[in-house]
Design a protein around this motif. Structure first.
Motif, PDB file in Angstrom:
ATOM      1  N   LEU A   5      25.416  39.437  35.661  1.00  0.00           N
ATOM      2  CA  LEU A   5      24.907  39.543  37.027  1.00  0.00           C
ATOM      3  C   LEU A   5      25.947  40.153  37.960  1.00  0.00           C
ATOM      4  O   LEU A   5      25.667  41.089  38.712  1.00  0.00           O
ATOM      5  N   LEU A   6      27.164  39.643  37.897  1.00  0.00           N
ATOM      6  CA  LEU A   6      28.213  40.122  38.804  1.00  0.00           C
ATOM      7  C   LEU A   6      28.687  41.527  38.436  1.00  0.00           C
ATOM      8  O   LEU A   6      28.952  42.344  39.313  1.00  0.00           O
ATOM      9  N   ALA A   7      28.788  41.814  37.143  1.00  0.00           N
ATOM     10  CA  ALA A   7      29.243  43.142  36.700  1.00  0.00           C
ATOM     11  C   ALA A   7      28.264  44.237  37.093  1.00  0.00           C
ATOM     12  O   ALA A   7      28.648  45.403  37.209  1.00  0.00           O
ATOM     13  N   ALA A   8      27.001  43.880  37.314  1.00  0.00           N
ATOM     14  CA  ALA A   8      25.994  44.865  37.714  1.00  0.00           C
ATOM     15  C   ALA A   8      26.126  45.273  39.182  1.00  0.00           C
ATOM     16  O   ALA A   8      25.495  46.231  39.615  1.00  0.00           O
ATOM     17  N   GLN A   9      26.978  44.568  39.922  1.00  0.00           N
ATOM     18  CA  GLN A   9      27.175  44.879  41.340  1.00  0.00           C
ATOM     19  C   GLN A   9      28.252  45.946  41.476  1.00  0.00           C
ATOM     20  O   GLN A   9      29.299  45.857  40.835  1.00  0.00           O
ATOM     21  N   PRO A  10      28.042  46.951  42.322  1.00  0.00           N
ATOM     22  CA  PRO A  10      29.006  48.045  42.414  1.00  0.00           C
ATOM     23  C   PRO A  10      30.368  47.662  42.992  1.00  0.00           C
ATOM     24  O   PRO A  10      31.355  48.336  42.730  1.00  0.00           O
ATOM     25  N   ASP A  11      30.427  46.547  43.722  1.00  0.00           N
ATOM     26  CA  ASP A  11      31.677  46.153  44.363  1.00  0.00           C
ATOM     27  C   ASP A  11      32.363  44.969  43.691  1.00  0.00           C
ATOM     28  O   ASP A  11      33.369  44.472  44.178  1.00  0.00           O
ATOM     29  N   LEU A  12      31.827  44.513  42.556  1.00  0.00           N
ATOM     30  CA  LEU A  12      32.392  43.363  41.854  1.00  0.00           C
ATOM     31  C   LEU A  12      32.849  43.758  40.461  1.00  0.00           C
ATOM     32  O   LEU A  12      32.174  44.517  39.774  1.00  0.00           O
ATOM     33  N   LEU A  13      33.984  43.220  40.041  1.00  0.00           N
ATOM     34  CA  LEU A  13      34.541  43.489  38.718  1.00  0.00           C
ATOM     35  C   LEU A  13      34.911  42.161  38.073  1.00  0.00           C
ATOM     36  O   LEU A  13      35.757  41.425  38.603  1.00  0.00           O
ATOM     37  N   VAL A  14      34.273  41.829  36.958  1.00  0.00           N
ATOM     38  CA  VAL A  14      34.598  40.605  36.233  1.00  0.00           C
ATOM     39  C   VAL A  14      35.818  40.911  35.362  1.00  0.00           C
ATOM     40  O   VAL A  14      35.741  41.732  34.457  1.00  0.00           O
ATOM     41  N   VAL A  15      36.935  40.250  35.674  1.00  0.00           N
ATOM     42  CA  VAL A  15      38.188  40.542  34.967  1.00  0.00           C
ATOM     43  C   VAL A  15      38.433  39.610  33.789  1.00  0.00           C
ATOM     44  O   VAL A  15      39.325  39.863  32.983  1.00  0.00           O
ATOM     45  N   GLY A  16      37.643  38.528  33.680  1.00  0.00           N
ATOM     46  CA  GLY A  16      37.820  37.630  32.557  1.00  0.00           C
ATOM     47  C   GLY A  16      37.009  36.372  32.710  1.00  0.00           C
ATOM     48  O   GLY A  16      36.312  36.181  33.707  1.00  0.00           O
ATOM     49  N   ASP A  17      37.107  35.517  31.669  1.00  0.00           N
ATOM     50  CA  ASP A  17      36.429  34.233  31.731  1.00  0.00           C
ATOM     51  C   ASP A  17      37.253  33.186  31.012  1.00  0.00           C
ATOM     52  O   ASP A  17      38.214  33.513  30.320  1.00  0.00           O
ATOM     53  N   ALA A  18      36.867  31.930  31.219  1.00  0.00           N
ATOM     54  CA  ALA A  18      37.585  30.808  30.622  1.00  0.00           C
ATOM     55  C   ALA A  18      36.590  29.704  30.306  1.00  0.00           C
ATOM     56  O   ALA A  18      35.615  29.514  31.030  1.00  0.00           O
ATOM     57  N   ALA A  19      36.848  28.967  29.205  1.00  0.00           N
ATOM     58  CA  ALA A  19      35.934  27.926  28.754  1.00  0.00           C
ATOM     59  C   ALA A  19      36.340  26.527  29.210  1.00  0.00           C
ATOM     60  O   ALA A  19      35.606  25.572  28.996  1.00  0.00           O
ATOM     61  N   ASP A  20      37.517  26.397  29.829  1.00  0.00           N
ATOM     62  CA  ASP A  20      37.934  25.105  30.371  1.00  0.00           C
ATOM     63  C   ASP A  20      38.910  25.329  31.521  1.00  0.00           C
ATOM     64  O   ASP A  20      39.346  26.456  31.769  1.00  0.00           O
ATOM     65  N   GLY A  21      39.229  24.252  32.214  1.00  0.00           N
ATOM     66  CA  GLY A  21      40.075  24.359  33.389  1.00  0.00           C
ATOM     67  C   GLY A  21      41.482  24.865  33.104  1.00  0.00           C
ATOM     68  O   GLY A  21      42.036  25.652  33.876  1.00  0.00           O
ATOM     69  N   ALA A  22      42.056  24.432  31.998  1.00  0.00           N
ATOM     70  CA  ALA A  22      43.406  24.883  31.648  1.00  0.00           C
ATOM     71  C   ALA A  22      43.417  26.390  31.388  1.00  0.00           C
ATOM     72  O   ALA A  22      44.325  27.101  31.849  1.00  0.00           O
ATOM     73  N   GLN A  23      42.411  26.879  30.662  1.00  0.00           N
ATOM     74  CA  GLN A  23      42.300  28.323  30.434  1.00  0.00           C
ATOM     75  C   GLN A  23      42.085  29.062  31.748  1.00  0.00           C
ATOM     76  O   GLN A  23      42.614  30.165  31.934  1.00  0.00           O
TER      77      GLN A  23
END
Length: 158
Positions: A20-38
């Motif tokens: 959803l966010l990557a489809a927006q022209p002004d947003l770039l998803v730089v990564g993800d994490a599966a828990d708080g420490a990550q």
């Protein structure tokens, strides 16, 4: 571009929000994490503008991750937007107390998520501009333009 990191323990949620966010022209998803420490480690490594942080995650929950991320005075501090499926006042209070810039339920419409990311990142820009103006002793952006011309930083016709 607004750089976004997504922290959620459910892979499908991370992927869905990411698409959803990557489809927006002004947003770039730089990564993800599966828990708080990550999430904390990834935020320090990837330098996002906004972190979407789920409240309930294994290893370290989103509230503690927000505290660690925003309590680190040495690091550039991103804005944190807390996401949860639970509409509980305690989570709202704790998230804001931990330094989060906003709070959104996961069942909100997709447009609300996109808008929330933009608003949280707009506050960051506004804060930086305000600090620059204050340091230069200027009242507003118009005075900054005048100063740029007066000091030769900008020439007429450029």
């Amino acid at each position: 571009m607004i750089k976004v990191l997504i922290a959620d323990d459910q892979a499908m949620v991370r992927q869905g929000f990411g698409a959803l966010l990557a489809a927006q022209p002004d947003l770039l998803v730089v990564g993800d994490a599966a828990d708080g420490a990550q999430a904390v480690a990834a935020a320090r490594r990837l330098d996002p503008d906004v972190v979407l942080m789920d409240v309930r995650m294994p290893v370290m929950d989103g509230l503690e991750a927000t505290r660690k991320l925003l309590g680190d005075r040495a690091a550039q501090r991103p804005r944190v937007l807390i996401l949860t499926t639970f509409d509980l006042d305690d989570y709202v209070y704790e998230a804001l107390r931990a330094g989060a810039s906003g709070f959104l339920l996961k069942d909100a419409p997709a447009a609300d998520l996109v808008q929330a990311v933009r608003v949280v990142a707009e506050q960051t820009v506004k804060t930086h501009v305000g600090r620059i103006l204050a340091k230069l002793g200027l009242r507003d952006r118009a005075q900054a333009v005048v100063l740029a011309y007066e000091t030769g930083l900008v020439a007429a016709g450029e």
